[in-house]
Design an enzyme around this catalytic site. Structure first.
Site, PDB file in Angstrom:
ATOM      1  N   GLU A 127     -19.411 -15.638  51.941  1.00 12.57           N
ATOM      2  CA  GLU A 127     -19.919 -14.465  51.237  1.00 12.57           C
ATOM      3  C   GLU A 127     -20.746 -14.903  50.041  1.00 12.57           C
ATOM      4  OE1 GLU A 127     -16.848 -10.727  51.870  1.00 12.57           O
ATOM      5  OE2 GLU A 127     -16.817 -11.795  49.974  1.00 12.57           O
ATOM      6  N   CYS A 128     -21.945 -14.376  49.921  1.00 12.26           N
ATOM      7  CA  CYS A 128     -22.811 -14.576  48.758  1.00 12.26           C
ATOM      8  C   CYS A 128     -22.979 -16.065  48.450  1.00 12.26           C
ATOM      9  CB  CYS A 128     -22.292 -13.790  47.558  1.00 12.26           C
ATOM     10  SG  CYS A 128     -23.560 -13.477  46.300  1.00 12.26           S
ATOM     11  N   GLY A 129     -22.325 -16.596  47.419  1.00 12.11           N
ATOM     12  CA  GLY A 129     -22.441 -18.016  47.127  1.00 12.11           C
ATOM     13  C   GLY A 129     -22.000 -18.877  48.290  1.00 12.11           C
TER      14      GLY A 129
END
Length: 438
Positions: A328-330
């Site tokens: 997720e994301c990073g």
């Protein structure tokens, strides 16, 4: 034991809600009160401060992303063995998106749903009697949202306090405290918000200073009596996201920190085991786990170290040959081929997906998201809808060749196109999942 609860709200971000909330949490805890913190909306950082202040886990409640029964369940859990719940509002008290009533994402939705009064924090710097007009507006804007009292913040002097207090009390709202301006109470910030509590070098002394200020400035006994007794049904976990595996290898260090407390709590309650590992320490996911989960965080601050973590990269590549890996994301950024940092230096990432991201030319992406999953994945089956959000400054500079993880819409249902990528057992996206859609 019946818990009491109050919402700490304000007209806008930057009013001092977080400092007031953290200080009050620690001040009540020091008195022996069993106090818990909750943050409204999608915010990973403030619940960490709440946890440091109280010694108990924080929680997020989001009226847009979570169905009412899930809100009731999570809130009921947080009140167990508690005497006082302080709910910190995100942004301004009534700020949300224009959708169905009581599903806007605002803290005011929770005030209505749970019938909880509001402690209004007013930053009175640069004004005096005019603050009463703001308080008056809050008191009358929505008859179903009750203003219990006001706390003045950043007053310049005792005279300033008196001018504001007299004007506000004339309109019938009690002022239960006034915090004088003090730069030493300000918490440090960076691009995604406050510096996390775990990274603050003097976190406990700072929280104690905030608590000292609240003890000195606010009538805690009156505030406790203003909080409303909590009495509601227990709700349901039907809309909670199921554990993605029985044993979850979770990346957990300064680069990977953003896992919502309610997800961790629900996964464990459902029988899953979380097995942490640190990519920054060049650790690989435990091969006995069923899935590897790379949460969001700050990989852009540690891109060089992650690029050099050959043990981590080899281990996660080996893991992904036979078992699911999700980022997720990073975490999604680290699953790509390369990451460009703020100085324009390009770092090789895991290459489990084919995209590339950059932090060199920042662009803020922020908002609620509805994700329709494109193919069966650890988060659900093809066609399942999840609710969550995006908040990042990184950009995709090469979309790669992978199939999308999901098709995205904003909080009002407007299509935004494909999001993320999937290849083999690997998937990732900038989207942070909060709960099942509905």
């Amino acid at each position: 034991m019946t818990a009491r609860a109050i919402i700490i709200g304000a007209p806008r971000s930057g009013s001092g809600k977080t400092s007031v909330t953290i200080g009050l949490l620690r001040a009540f805890a020091r008195r022996g009160v069993k106090v818990r913190g909750i943050k409204t909306g999608p915010d990973y950082i403030d619940p960490g401060f709440h946890a440091f202040a109280t010694g108990t886990p924080g929680l997020n409640l989001d009226s847009w992303a979570m169905q009412p029964d899930l809100l009731r369940h999570l809130f009921s859990q947080q009140t167990e063995d508690a005497e006082l719940i302080l709910i910190e509002s995100a942004m301004g008290l009534f700020d949300g998106i224009p959708v169905a009533e009581n599903r806007t994402g605002s803290a005011a939705d929770l005030a209505r749903l749970f019938r909880i009064p509001v402690l209004l924090v007013l930053d009175v710097s640069g004004q005096s009697q005019t603050a009463a007009t703001i308080a008056h507006g809050f008191a009358h804007y929505d008859p179903d949202v009750t203003m219990g009292a006001v706390v003045l913040n950043r007053a310049g002097s005792e005279r300033h306090r008196t001018l504001c207090t007299e004007a506000i009390e004339k309109i019938g709202l009690p002022v239960v405290g006034c915090v004088l301006r003090d730069p030493s109470l300000i918490l440090p910030e960076r691009h995604l918000g406050l510096v996390q509590a775990s990274e603050h070098p003097e976190i406990d002394p700072h929280i104690d200073r905030l608590a000292d200020a609240m003890e000195k400035s606010i009538d805690l006994d009156t505030l406790f009596s203003l909080a409303a007794p909590v009495d509601m049904p227990c709700g349901s976990v039907a809309a909670a996201i199921a554990p993605p595996g029985q044993r979850i290898a979770l990346a957990e260090d300064a680069a990977f920190t953003f896992l919502y407390p309610h997800l961790r709590r629900h996964w464990r309650a459902a029988g899953a085991e979380i097995v942490p590992f640190s990519p920054l320490a060049d650790e690989a996911p435990d091969e006995s786990c069923d899935i590897c989960w790379l949460p969001g965080g700050y990989p852009e601050l540690f891109a060089g170290k992650l690029a050099d973590a050959v043990g981590f990269k080899a281990g996660i590549t080996r893991f992904a040959e036979t078992k699911p890996v999700h980022g997720e994301c990073g975490g999604y950024m680290v699953l790509g081929e390369r990451l460009e940092d703020a100085e324009g230096v390009i770092h090789a990432m895991t290459g489990l997906l084919s995209h590339a991201t950059s932090f060199a030319t920042r662009k803020m992406n922020l908002g609620y998201r509805q994700a329709t999953i494109a193919a069966d994945s650890p988060l659900g089956m093809a066609g399942d809808v999840l609710r969550g959000h995006e908040f990042h400054y990184a950009r995709v500079i090469d979309p790669g060749r992978d199939q999308p993880f999901a098709h995205m819409a904003d909080g009002q249902g407007r299509p935004l196109g494909p999001s993320g990528g999937r290849r083999g057992f690997v998937s990732g996206t900038f989207f942070h999942a909060i709960a099942k859609g509905g």
